[in-house]
Design a protein around this motif. Structure first.
Motif, PDB file in Angstrom:
ATOM      1  N   ARG A   1     -32.535  60.582   8.437  1.00  0.00           N
ATOM      2  CA  ARG A   1     -31.644  59.854   7.513  1.00  0.00           C
ATOM      3  C   ARG A   1     -32.390  58.749   6.780  1.00  0.00           C
ATOM      4  NH1 ARG A   1     -28.070  60.242  12.105  1.00  0.00           N
ATOM      5  NH2 ARG A   1     -26.432  61.781  11.709  1.00  0.00           N
ATOM      6  N   GLU A   2     -33.265  58.056   7.491  1.00  0.00           N
ATOM      7  CA  GLU A   2     -33.984  56.933   6.871  1.00  0.00           C
ATOM      8  C   GLU A   2     -34.793  57.388   5.665  1.00  0.00           C
ATOM      9  OE1 GLU A   2     -37.307  53.512   7.961  1.00  0.00           O
ATOM     10  OE2 GLU A   2     -36.397  54.705   9.547  1.00  0.00           O
TER      11      GLU A   2
ATOM     12  N   ARG B   1     -46.541  58.455  14.924  1.00  0.00           N
ATOM     13  CA  ARG B   1     -46.847  57.094  15.380  1.00  0.00           C
ATOM     14  C   ARG B   1     -45.695  56.145  15.059  1.00  0.00           C
ATOM     15  NH1 ARG B   1     -52.080  53.183  14.753  1.00  0.00           N
ATOM     16  NH2 ARG B   1     -50.959  51.216  14.559  1.00  0.00           N
ATOM     17  N   GLU B   2     -45.168  56.240  13.855  1.00  0.00           N
ATOM     18  CA  GLU B   2     -44.071  55.364  13.439  1.00  0.00           C
ATOM     19  C   GLU B   2     -42.844  55.587  14.322  1.00  0.00           C
ATOM     20  OE1 GLU B   2     -42.597  54.028   9.111  1.00  0.00           O
ATOM     21  OE2 GLU B   2     -42.148  56.128   9.547  1.00  0.00           O
ATOM     22  N   MET B   3     -42.559  56.858  14.623  1.00  0.00           N
ATOM     23  CA  MET B   3     -41.396  57.166  15.458  1.00  0.00           C
ATOM     24  C   MET B   3     -41.592  56.622  16.874  1.00  0.00           C
ATOM     25  SD  MET B   3     -40.266  61.005  14.306  1.00  0.00           S
ATOM     26  CE  MET B   3     -38.762  60.931  15.282  1.00  0.00           C
ATOM     27  N   PHE B   4     -42.801  56.820  17.428  1.00  0.00           N
ATOM     28  CA  PHE B   4     -43.056  56.362  18.793  1.00  0.00           C
ATOM     29  C   PHE B   4     -43.058  54.839  18.871  1.00  0.00           C
ATOM     30  CE2 PHE B   4     -46.181  55.237  22.178  1.00  0.00           C
ATOM     31  CZ  PHE B   4     -45.410  55.667  23.261  1.00  0.00           C
ATOM     32  N   TYR B   5     -43.626  54.191  17.864  1.00  0.00           N
ATOM     33  CA  TYR B   5     -43.701  52.726  17.869  1.00  0.00           C
ATOM     34  C   TYR B   5     -42.307  52.108  17.948  1.00  0.00           C
ATOM     35  CZ  TYR B   5     -44.888  47.959  16.579  1.00  0.00           C
ATOM     36  OH  TYR B   5     -45.027  46.590  16.582  1.00  0.00           O
ATOM     37  N   ASP B   6     -41.381  52.659  17.162  1.00  0.00           N
ATOM     38  CA  ASP B   6     -40.025  52.115  17.113  1.00  0.00           C
ATOM     39  C   ASP B   6     -39.059  52.840  18.047  1.00  0.00           C
ATOM     40  OD1 ASP B   6     -40.706  50.226  15.205  1.00  0.00           O
ATOM     41  OD2 ASP B   6     -40.347  51.604  13.551  1.00  0.00           O
ATOM     42  N   PHE B   7     -39.605  53.830  18.815  1.00  0.00           N
ATOM     43  CA  PHE B   7     -38.763  54.586  19.747  1.00  0.00           C
ATOM     44  C   PHE B   7     -37.571  55.201  19.019  1.00  0.00           C
ATOM     45  CE2 PHE B   7     -39.050  55.665  23.996  1.00  0.00           C
ATOM     46  CZ  PHE B   7     -37.819  55.655  24.639  1.00  0.00           C
ATOM     47  N   ARG B   8     -37.830  55.756  17.839  1.00  0.00           N
ATOM     48  CA  ARG B   8     -36.738  56.297  17.015  1.00  0.00           C
ATOM     49  C   ARG B   8     -36.355  57.696  17.464  1.00  0.00           C
ATOM     50  NH1 ARG B   8     -38.155  54.681  10.778  1.00  0.00           N
ATOM     51  NH2 ARG B   8     -39.628  53.029  11.287  1.00  0.00           N
ATOM     52  N   ASN B   9     -35.107  58.049  17.231  1.00  0.00           N
ATOM     53  CA  ASN B   9     -34.726  59.433  17.478  1.00  0.00           C
ATOM     54  C   ASN B   9     -34.854  60.238  16.189  1.00  0.00           C
ATOM     55  OD1 ASN B   9     -32.263  59.325  15.937  1.00  0.00           O
ATOM     56  ND2 ASN B   9     -31.224  58.407  17.694  1.00  0.00           N
ATOM     57  N   PHE B  10     -34.776  61.526  16.320  1.00  0.00           N
ATOM     58  CA  PHE B  10     -35.034  62.453  15.219  1.00  0.00           C
ATOM     59  C   PHE B  10     -34.047  62.238  14.066  1.00  0.00           C
ATOM     60  CE2 PHE B  10     -34.668  66.610  13.138  1.00  0.00           C
ATOM     61  CZ  PHE B  10     -35.991  66.982  12.993  1.00  0.00           C
ATOM     62  N   ASP B  11     -32.770  62.149  14.393  1.00  0.00           N
ATOM     63  CA  ASP B  11     -31.742  62.049  13.344  1.00  0.00           C
ATOM     64  C   ASP B  11     -31.893  60.771  12.525  1.00  0.00           C
ATOM     65  OD1 ASP B  11     -30.846  64.389  14.365  1.00  0.00           O
ATOM     66  OD2 ASP B  11     -28.886  63.665  15.022  1.00  0.00           O
ATOM     67  N   ASP B  12     -32.175  59.654  13.209  1.00  0.00           N
ATOM     68  CA  ASP B  12     -32.330  58.392  12.484  1.00  0.00           C
ATOM     69  C   ASP B  12     -33.485  58.476  11.491  1.00  0.00           C
ATOM     70  OD1 ASP B  12     -30.247  57.327  13.880  1.00  0.00           O
ATOM     71  OD2 ASP B  12     -31.476  56.202  15.310  1.00  0.00           O
ATOM     72  N   TYR B  13     -34.572  59.095  11.912  1.00  0.00           N
ATOM     73  CA  TYR B  13     -35.744  59.205  11.041  1.00  0.00           C
ATOM     74  C   TYR B  13     -35.442  60.096   9.835  1.00  0.00           C
ATOM     75  CZ  TYR B  13     -40.736  58.997  10.001  1.00  0.00           C
ATOM     76  OH  TYR B  13     -41.949  58.742   9.407  1.00  0.00           O
TER      77      TYR B  13
END
Length: 824
Positions: A632-633, A618-630
């Motif tokens: 690293r975060e 949900r967090e990834m979809f909400y912010d439209f994040r890509n895999f690598d950014d998540y």
């Protein structure tokens, strides 16, 4: 290396042709192989209990060859997908690609072939769905000791309860008492069953107990030509730390390092952990565990098969049988955490891992080494210093307070000499099992379910409890409108039930709480902007917790809270007390718990702790994040595959469990987002898939020219796929704008200004500045990504787009206008 066709399709001719093939290949069989093959060709079931490396696969090959010659169907089951892929490719070489198929959760290739390689759960589900009608003439179950696995063992038991038409070959190096299984096979199939057993290893093992430091021992083993070495760790973190510690030692010559570099020329280390793994591999050290992306595990296996790695730091799962050649197995410890507590290894686990030592055809002896506890080794060094007079007094090192159970050389010797523990039944029920059995066509599914429970290898008391649970699960499926009871007047044949008409063809309830998800979805408002997020929360709530990710989320949340309280001037005691209340994100948790409490009233047999709200997908979809950014975060570099697996499970539930009636355009967008993300993260599965679709080209030499392939249909003509790609590309530009990334923005377009001049960084920066002068924030949430905010005017040559930019103040007075040139 294809096995020739026998002169006539009878058992004697087939066996003779197979033996001739072995002679031509200079393969000399061991007595137990001959005995097992003869028993099988006589029509008996066989339990093959021989050490690792003793050629059990050759016995299986004889059965599979017979199946091809006689038009039978032979299934070969293994515990993991990687091993199924490996067996598939090997059998294509021996039997011909047209005769071999593959079925796993990720790929299906040539499923009508006479020889099928698959995971154990595939055969288990087929047996539940079709029972005695299943086209499984021969069933080869490898690694049968998985029968005792508390979670997955049922998949090894189900075929022994439901397939009377099959001839069985059960194989394992560590079975323990086999009499119950011989009796079961006799009773089920009406065939005689034979036990073929041997303690003789083709490559004998030499056992050693080490009281040197791990780094010293590894270095001495490499110097003594006892590499490749498999360092057995029991956590993924320990694998990475051990590999990092070994970088201080030099294991490879310049020539060997050059060979590794050449082998890695085409490898892509494009994930956050890739750079560190590349460094380790170039040092001749491999890492292999479930936290690595599949493409990295596959790369390590290929390097090991070429003999380029001196040391492989792996978890105990490497003992399953993936083809990684090993000369020495080194246990870093003899205790492990089993999910509830730390314990000494079972004899079965120990012997399974030991079995990897020694390569048939390469080694005269395999080596097994166990390290003494690290604190015990340190104390020995301190004692030696004291005895030499260098240091008169010293403080003895204490054992770890957590994650440790004492072992010593006596523990080690007991593991070597003891017999494997008795295999224990782990039969259990869930909604998926009931759906498979109750949905059998032309059979009374209810009667078949009763028979299955009665035949299970459980105690009478346990069977009674299972019958009660089955009734509860059955009525929950009916109340949930998953199953429909057919009125007696409308029944055709013996079947009394049917799957509800509005569910997808590949409908699945693999998760224990899938019914809760389906039951709760009607309570949500599909028109609400938050609908896709609420559905994702429900999906994640029924999935297992990926502990490493949640710990990282919680750690980040606590750091943020601590910084906030420090700035507010809170005292240390206040900060510590407040941090106890901080956990990982659980959006909509109150609503989820409320829905689940209502669900429990109808299903009181469930455990209230089974629901687990969380927010990763949900967090990834909400912010439209890509895999690598998540990655690293949250500092998940060493556990990339854990995030990949969680997102894969979310995608599967979205795709196969959420009913079509509950899907909206916004939810379809979420499904597309995760599907695209998974393909982009690790294409190794897709690369393997492309190879598996036509393995004959890669595996079977041919002298004829290949037929010309048809040109692929242009992307622009695959309108649904093309429009989805256009919408994704458009919003990637919005994302670059939101992150103030001018260069990324320009990279994604061919920028012509209205005056016909190319846009420059300065031009774009000027526009960005103008936008953010009047708007505090550019929204990237699901509402901002909704298709209704992108207008597309289509023609045969160009598509003209207008992407409305949603801002925090809801002015929405800016837009991005784009043109797509279809010819380009």
């Amino acid at each position: 290396m294809l096995i020739p066709t026998p002169p006539s399709p009878d058992s004697d001719s087939i066996l003779s042709a197979f033996l001739d093939f072995l002679a031509e290949q200079s393969i000399e069989m061991y007595p137990h192989q001959e005995e097992a093959i003869l028993e099988l060709f006589e029509g008996r079931n066989v339990i093959l209990n021989t050490p690792t490396g003793s050629g059990k696969s050759l016995v299986a090959l004889a059965v599979q060859y017979r199946a091809v010659c006689l038009g039978r169907t032979s299934y070969y089951t293994v515990p993991i997908k990687a091993l199924a892929n490996e067996k598939f490719l090997s059998l294509c070489k021996n039997l011909g690609a047209e005769n071999v198929g593959l079925i796993t959760g990720d790929a299906t290739v040539n499923p009508d072939a006479p020889v099928i390689c698959c995971t154990a759960e595939i055969v288990s589900n087929l047996a539940l769905r079709e029972g005695s009608s299943a086209k499984i003439d021969d069933l080869i179950i490898d690694e049968f000791h998985y029968y005792s696995d508390p979670d997955r063992g049922i998949a090894w038991q189900i075929p022994l309860l439901t397939l009377p038409q099959s001839q069985f070959l059960l194989m394992s190096a560590t079975l323990g008492d086999t009499k119950p299984f011989l009796d079961e096979l006799n009773s089920l199939t009406g065939r005689e069953s034979a036990l073929v057993q041997s303690e003789d290893r083709p490559v004998p093992l030499h056992f050693d107990y080490s009281e040197e430091t791990l780094e010293e021992k590894v270095e001495s083993l490499v110097e003594d030509d006892k590499a490749p070495i498999y360092l057995v760790n029991f956590t993924q973190l320990a694998c990475a730390q051990t590999a990092q510690n070994l970088l201080s030692r030099n294991f490879c010559s310049k020539e060997e390092k050059r060979a590794i570099t050449e082998a890695l020329q085409d490898a892509k280390f494009n994930s956050p952990y890739g750079k560190e793994l590349s460094k380790v591999l170039r040092h001749g050290i491999g890492i292999h565990h479930a936290g690595l992306l599949p493409k990295y595990r596959l790369l390590v296996e290929k390097l090991a098969q070429k003999g380029l790695l001196k040391v492989i730091c792996g978890t105990d799962t490497l003992g399953v049988g993936v083809n990684v050649p090993i000369r020495t197995v080194l246990f870093t410890q003899l205790c492990k955490f089993d999910g509830s507590g730390t314990r000494i290894l079972t004899v079965r686990d120990f012997k399974q891992i030991c079995g990897r030592a020694g390569r048939r055809g390469f080694d005269d002896v395999g080596f097994v080494v166990a390290q003494a506890p690290a604190h015990a080794i340190e104390n020995l060094k301190l004692e030696a210093k004291a005895a030499s007079g260098k240091k008169k007094k010293f403080v003895r090192k204490k054992p770890p307070e957590r994650g440790y159970v004492h072992w010593d050389e006596t523990t080690y010797r007991n593991l070597i000499t003891s017999e494997p523990e008795k295999l224990e039944s782990s039969f259990h029920l869930n909604h998926g099992l009931l759906l498979n059995v109750l949905g059998r066509p032309d059979q009374d599914g209810c009667a078949e379910l009763k028979n299955l429970i009665e035949a299970s290898h459980e105690t009478p008391a346990r069977k009674k409890a299972l019958r009660r649970q089955a009734r509860k699960l059955f009525f929950s499926l009916v109340r949930g409108e998953i199953l429909t009871i057919t009125p007696p007047a409308e029944r055709q044949g013996e079947s009394k039930l049917s799957l509800h008409w509005n569910l997808q063809e590949d409908f699945s309830m693999n998760q224990a709480l899938s019914l809760f998800l389906i039951d709760t979805l009607p309570n949500l408002d599909p028109e609400a902007a938050s609908y896709p997020l609420q559905v994702l929360t429900l999906i994640e709530s029924i999935l297992e917790n990926p502990t490493q990710i949640l710990r990282s989320q919680e750690r980040k949340a606590k750091d943020a809270k601590m910084a906030e309280m420090k700035e507010d001037g809170s005292s240390y005691e206040e900060r510590m007390e407040a941090l106890l209340e901080v956990s990982y994100p659980k959006p909509d948790a109150e609503a989820v718990y409320s829905f689940f409490n209502e669900f429990l009233l109808k299903h009181p047999y469930l455990d209230e702790d089974q629901i687990r709200p969380k927010s990763i997908a949900r967090e990834m979809f909400y912010d439209f994040r890509n895999f690598d950014d998540y990655i690293r975060e949250y500092g998940l570099e060493k556990s990339e595959a854990i995030l990949l697996r969680h997102l894969t499970e979310v995608y599967k539930v979205l795709n196969q469990t959420v009913p079509p009636a509950a899907k909206t355009e916004a939810l379809d967008q979420a499904e597309d987002y995760f599907g695209d993300l998974l393909r982009q993260v690790d294409s190794s599965l897709l690369d393997e898939w492309e190879l598996l679709k036509d393995p004959s080209k890669a595996l079977v030499p041919t002298t004829t020219e290949p037929e010309p392939t048809k040109a692929p249909v242009p992307l622009t003509r695959r309108r649904h796929e093309f429009e989805r790609a256009v919408r994704t590309a458009s919003f990637e530009l919005v994302k670059a704008l939101a992150h103030d990334s001018t260069s990324s923005f320009l990279e994604r377009i061919e920028p012509d200004s209205p005056e016909g001049q190319p846009w420059t960084l300065a031009d774009i920066d000027s526009l960005f500045d103008a936008y953010f002068t009047d708007h505090q924030q550019l929204r990237l949430d699901p509402e901002a990504r909704h298709p209704r905010h992108l207008f597309i005017e289509k023609s045969d040559t160009h598509w003209h787009l207008e992407q409305i930019l949603l801002d925090a103040g809801d002015y929405n007075d800016w837009s991005l206008k784009l043109t797509v040139d279809l010819a380009q």
